[in-house]
Enzyme design. Structure first.
Site, PDB file in Angstrom:
ATOM      1  N   ARG A  26     -38.715  12.677  -0.023  1.00  0.00           N
ATOM      2  CA  ARG A  26     -37.505  11.790  -0.536  1.00  0.00           C
ATOM      3  C   ARG A  26     -37.479  12.625  -1.762  1.00  0.00           C
ATOM      4  NH1 ARG A  26     -35.739   9.462  -5.332  1.00  0.00           N
ATOM      5  NH2 ARG A  26     -34.073   7.966  -4.847  1.00  0.00           N
TER       6      ARG A  26
ATOM      7  N   LYS B 223     -39.142  14.759 -10.075  1.00  0.00           N
ATOM      8  CA  LYS B 223     -40.436  13.930 -11.322  1.00  0.00           C
ATOM      9  C   LYS B 223     -41.045  14.484 -12.289  1.00  0.00           C
ATOM     10  CE  LYS B 223     -40.212   9.641  -8.232  1.00  0.00           C
ATOM     11  NZ  LYS B 223     -40.483   8.669  -7.650  1.00  0.00           N
TER      12      LYS B 223
END
Ligand code: 7PM
Length: 289
Positions: A263, A228
């Site tokens: 995840r 991210k």
């Protein structure tokens, strides 16, 4: 040596998922913008191949997503989401020894994928779309409720919170109550603070440090930080393909701070790192007894 601790698990359709050790959820994107050849649909073959590899690398869950939540992404029509998702769910359910998670907010995708063997619903909109609560309830599957402030196209423009933990608490209190009213018991729910979904770098860092706070409902915590932009920012502007080591560090910190599931894109690197974390956590729980 202490006495054995109570073991925890989630019933994912026909399959039990033990949460006694950290669980890796591998990300399988079936969005056209997620691969480089410019094709309109990812091929079934390449999706299956990726899923097989992730399972072999240590993923117990495969999270299949067809709707890009990328800021500024064009919304996907329901038909397009169904067309991309369901054939992949069907093939992975048949061929891969992993539990399928479906990254969707669409009621029709939830029920369609559940009928084809999906084992978990992962909704970044926490079942707030019309019909989603009833659809998820009807599947009997566990549901991951993720927090997002705003909508994907605008959420990163000016994320603001009086108190990020208090605001997320109020959100999860309300969503858990809505789920219970719809017949989805708390024992079927997972909680995810939604890293990067309407959060500044400082918010994301505070949430990672304080992740254990979100165990207050007794639900397993899921964390998604893989590749991210917060990690890119911490690396001084590293592009997405230069965020592997930071992603692994984030997964390690997540589990040390109480996440049951991470995840991730890079399954092997994460699973190896978490084998070390898991040994330390098991040692710790034996000492505590
Ligand atoms: C563009 C922007 C592409 C963001 C992909 C993303 C999460 C999730 C996603 C998460 C749960 C990504 C995200 N992130 N589901 N789906 N938790 N539960 O970086 O953090 O993969 S999509």
């Amino acid at each position: 040596m202490g006495s054995p601790v109570m073991s925890s698990f989630l019933q994912c359709g026909t399959r039990p998922l033990s949460l006694d050790r950290p669980v890796v959820m591998g990300i399988l994107n079936v969005t056209p913008d997620s691969f480089s050849d410019g094709g309109r649909y990812i091929t079934l073959d390449s999706a299956l191949h990726q899923a097989v590899q992730m399972q072999a690398d240590g993923a117990q869950l495969i999270d299949i997503g067809a709707e890009s939540t990328r800021p500024g992404a064009t919304p996907v029509s329901l038909q397009e989401e169904l067309d991309r998702m369901l054939p992949v769910v069907e093939a992975v359910a048949r061929e891969v020894d992993a539990i399928i998670s479906i990254d969707t907010s669409s009621p029709q995708v939830m029920t369609g994928a559940a009928a084809l063997g999906a084992g978990l619903i992962n909704d970044v909109r926490a079942l707030q779309r019309p019909g989603a609560l009833a659809a998820a309830a009807s599947t009997g599957l566990p549901v991951c409720l993720m927090h997002m402030q705003g909508e994907p196209d605008t959420m990163q423009l000016q994320p603001r919170y009086e108190n990020v933990f208090a605001q997320l608490d109020a959100f999860f209190d309300a969503r858990i109550a809505a789920c219970e009213a719809a017949g989805i018991s708390k024992s079927r729910l997972l909680i995810d603070p939604g890293f990067g979904f309407g959060k500044s770098l400082a918010h994301n860092v505070a949430l990672l440090d304080g992740l254990a706070h979100f165990r207050r409902w007794g639900c397993p915590v899921l964390a998604g930080l893989s590749r991210k932009s917060m990690l890119g920012a911490l690396l001084g502007g590293a592009p997405v393909d230069q965020r592997l080591h930071a992603s692994v560090a984030a997964a390690v910190l997540s589990v040390m701070n109480g996440a049951a599931i991470v995840r991730v894109h890079d399954v092997k690197a994460t699973a190896d790192a978490l084998a070390v974390v898991s040994a330390v956590l098991r040692h710790r729980s034996q000492e505590a007894g």
